[in-house]
Design a protein around this motif. Structure first.
Motif, PDB file in Angstrom:
ATOM      1  N   ALA A 126       0.831  -1.206   0.000  1.00  0.00           N
ATOM      2  CA  ALA A 126       0.000   0.000   0.000  1.00  0.00           C
ATOM      3  C   ALA A 126       0.872   1.266   0.000  1.00  0.00           C
ATOM      4  N   VAL A 127       2.176   1.087   0.208  1.00  0.00           N
ATOM      5  CA  VAL A 127       3.124   2.209   0.255  1.00  0.00           C
ATOM      6  C   VAL A 127       3.974   2.181  -1.003  1.00  0.00           C
ATOM      7  N   GLN A 128       4.141   3.346  -1.596  1.00  0.00           N
ATOM      8  CA  GLN A 128       4.900   3.441  -2.853  1.00  0.00           C
ATOM      9  C   GLN A 128       5.613   4.785  -2.910  1.00  0.00           C
ATOM     10  N   VAL A 129       6.818   4.792  -3.479  1.00  0.00           N
ATOM     11  CA  VAL A 129       7.524   6.040  -3.766  1.00  0.00           C
ATOM     12  C   VAL A 129       7.384   6.309  -5.263  1.00  0.00           C
ATOM     13  N   PRO A 130       7.456   7.589  -5.662  1.00  0.00           N
ATOM     14  CA  PRO A 130       7.346   7.884  -7.094  1.00  0.00           C
ATOM     15  C   PRO A 130       8.528   7.321  -7.881  1.00  0.00           C
ATOM     16  N   THR A 131       8.266   6.981  -9.130  1.00  0.00           N
ATOM     17  CA  THR A 131       9.320   6.558 -10.042  1.00  0.00           C
ATOM     18  C   THR A 131       9.404   7.575 -11.173  1.00  0.00           C
ATOM     19  N   TYR A 132      10.576   7.668 -11.799  1.00  0.00           N
ATOM     20  CA  TYR A 132      10.812   8.640 -12.861  1.00  0.00           C
ATOM     21  C   TYR A 132      11.519   7.952 -14.027  1.00  0.00           C
ATOM     22  N   PRO A 133      11.093   8.217 -15.252  1.00  0.00           N
ATOM     23  CA  PRO A 133      11.843   7.727 -16.401  1.00  0.00           C
ATOM     24  C   PRO A 133      13.243   8.351 -16.394  1.00  0.00           C
ATOM     25  N   VAL A 134      14.255   7.523 -16.647  1.00  0.00           N
ATOM     26  CA  VAL A 134      15.648   7.975 -16.636  1.00  0.00           C
ATOM     27  C   VAL A 134      16.397   7.234 -17.734  1.00  0.00           C
ATOM     28  N   LEU A 135      17.331   7.932 -18.382  1.00  0.00           N
ATOM     29  CA  LEU A 135      18.139   7.304 -19.432  1.00  0.00           C
ATOM     30  C   LEU A 135      19.453   8.034 -19.613  1.00  0.00           C
ATOM     31  N   LEU A 136      20.313   7.421 -20.409  1.00  0.00           N
ATOM     32  CA  LEU A 136      21.606   8.034 -20.748  1.00  0.00           C
ATOM     33  C   LEU A 136      21.492   8.745 -22.076  1.00  0.00           C
ATOM     34  N   ASP A 137      22.051   9.939 -22.137  1.00  0.00           N
ATOM     35  CA  ASP A 137      22.154  10.712 -23.368  1.00  0.00           C
ATOM     36  C   ASP A 137      23.623  11.096 -23.500  1.00  0.00           C
ATOM     37  N   GLY A 138      24.365  10.247 -24.185  1.00  0.00           N
ATOM     38  CA  GLY A 138      25.817  10.446 -24.236  1.00  0.00           C
ATOM     39  C   GLY A 138      26.397  10.221 -22.852  1.00  0.00           C
ATOM     40  N   ASN A 139      27.061  11.251 -22.302  1.00  0.00           N
ATOM     41  CA  ASN A 139      27.643  11.173 -20.965  1.00  0.00           C
ATOM     42  C   ASN A 139      26.699  11.723 -19.896  1.00  0.00           C
ATOM     43  N   ASN A 140      25.513  12.156 -20.307  1.00  0.00           N
ATOM     44  CA  ASN A 140      24.576  12.770 -19.371  1.00  0.00           C
ATOM     45  C   ASN A 140      23.474  11.805 -18.961  1.00  0.00           C
ATOM     46  N   VAL A 141      23.112  11.855 -17.680  1.00  0.00           N
ATOM     47  CA  VAL A 141      21.955  11.137 -17.173  1.00  0.00           C
ATOM     48  C   VAL A 141      20.801  12.130 -17.224  1.00  0.00           C
ATOM     49  N   VAL A 142      19.730  11.749 -17.912  1.00  0.00           N
ATOM     50  CA  VAL A 142      18.575  12.638 -18.034  1.00  0.00           C
ATOM     51  C   VAL A 142      17.368  11.990 -17.370  1.00  0.00           C
ATOM     52  N   LEU A 143      16.556  12.849 -16.782  1.00  0.00           N
ATOM     53  CA  LEU A 143      15.412  12.435 -15.991  1.00  0.00           C
ATOM     54  C   LEU A 143      14.197  13.191 -16.489  1.00  0.00           C
ATOM     55  N   GLU A 144      13.059  12.519 -16.588  1.00  0.00           N
ATOM     56  CA  GLU A 144      11.836  13.207 -16.982  1.00  0.00           C
ATOM     57  C   GLU A 144      11.239  13.886 -15.747  1.00  0.00           C
ATOM     58  N   VAL A 145      11.171  15.218 -15.826  1.00  0.00           N
ATOM     59  CA  VAL A 145      10.743  16.029 -14.683  1.00  0.00           C
ATOM     60  C   VAL A 145       9.685  17.036 -15.121  1.00  0.00           C
ATOM     61  N   PRO A 146       8.981  17.661 -14.173  1.00  0.00           N
ATOM     62  CA  PRO A 146       8.041  18.714 -14.541  1.00  0.00           C
ATOM     63  C   PRO A 146       8.743  19.816 -15.333  1.00  0.00           C
ATOM     64  N   VAL A 147       8.022  20.471 -16.236  1.00  0.00           N
ATOM     65  CA  VAL A 147       8.589  21.476 -17.144  1.00  0.00           C
ATOM     66  C   VAL A 147       9.362  22.561 -16.419  1.00  0.00           C
ATOM     67  N   LYS A 148       8.857  23.044 -15.304  1.00  0.00           N
ATOM     68  CA  LYS A 148       9.508  24.151 -14.602  1.00  0.00           C
ATOM     69  C   LYS A 148      10.592  23.690 -13.641  1.00  0.00           C
ATOM     70  N   SER A 149      11.110  22.490 -13.818  1.00  0.00           N
ATOM     71  CA  SER A 149      12.099  21.930 -12.900  1.00  0.00           C
ATOM     72  C   SER A 149      13.428  22.662 -12.970  1.00  0.00           C
ATOM     73  N   GLN A 150      14.014  22.848 -11.804  1.00  0.00           N
ATOM     74  CA  GLN A 150      15.388  23.294 -11.688  1.00  0.00           C
ATOM     75  C   GLN A 150      16.120  22.179 -10.982  1.00  0.00           C
ATOM     76  N   VAL A 151      17.184  21.684 -11.582  1.00  0.00           N
ATOM     77  CA  VAL A 151      17.843  20.496 -11.052  1.00  0.00           C
ATOM     78  C   VAL A 151      19.246  20.850 -10.593  1.00  0.00           C
ATOM     79  N   LYS A 152      19.612  20.335  -9.410  1.00  0.00           N
ATOM     80  CA  LYS A 152      20.983  20.443  -8.933  1.00  0.00           C
ATOM     81  C   LYS A 152      21.287  19.193  -8.120  1.00  0.00           C
ATOM     82  N   GLU A 153      22.537  18.785  -8.087  1.00  0.00           N
ATOM     83  CA  GLU A 153      22.921  17.615  -7.330  1.00  0.00           C
ATOM     84  C   GLU A 153      22.984  18.003  -5.855  1.00  0.00           C
ATOM     85  N   ILE A 154      22.495  17.102  -4.979  1.00  0.00           N
ATOM     86  CA  ILE A 154      22.569  17.338  -3.550  1.00  0.00           C
ATOM     87  C   ILE A 154      23.429  16.260  -2.913  1.00  0.00           C
ATOM     88  N   ALA A 155      24.020  16.591  -1.804  1.00  0.00           N
ATOM     89  CA  ALA A 155      24.894  15.633  -1.114  1.00  0.00           C
ATOM     90  C   ALA A 155      24.112  14.715  -0.227  1.00  0.00           C
TER      91      ALA A 155
END
Length: 122
Positions: A93-122
């Motif tokens: 009954a418990v679930q976490v969200p999943t996101y489509p993810v793939l490699l684009d050359g050397n970049n990892v890309v994630l499908e996110v909402p249009v207005k997303s701002q992405v930064k790596e966190i520690a």
């Protein structure tokens, strides 16, 4: 609320750690990206927040395989989350969200909402 999404670069392949996860920040919240090089697909992305504790820790969990399913065990209470579906194996009954993810050359890309701002966190 808009359902529009976009593919956005969130990190480089060099940031990935085999058989482990890293955390990135998106407008949808923290996301855990797991790199399992011996599986196809080899990349998985789920919500980073443990639903049992409310803490952002899932990227720090231990990855494995239970009954043929790729999973991560939460480092806090040890529940297992299926990396393909986000469903908790101990409580479906418990679930976490999943996101489509793939490699684009050397970049990892994630499908996110249009207005997303992405930064790596520690």
């Amino acid at each position: 609320m808009s359902n529009k999404t976009q593919w956005q670069s969130v990190c480089s392949v060099d940031d990935l750690i085999a058989e482990s996860g890293i955390a990135v920040w998106t407008a949808d919240g923290p996301v855990a990206i797991f790199y399992l090089p011996n599986r196809i697909p080899c990349l998985f992305a789920i919500g980073h927040t443990d639903p049992f504790s409310g803490s952002n820790v899932l990227a720090r969990g231990i990855t494995g395989d239970l009954k043929g399913q790729p999973v991560v065990a939460s480092p806090l209470y040890k529940q297992h989350f299926n990396l393909e579906t986000g469903v908790c194996l101990e409580d479906d009954a418990v679930q976490v969200p999943t996101y489509p993810v793939l490699l684009d050359g050397n970049n990892v890309v994630l499908e996110v909402p249009v207005k997303s701002q992405v930064k790596e966190i520690a």
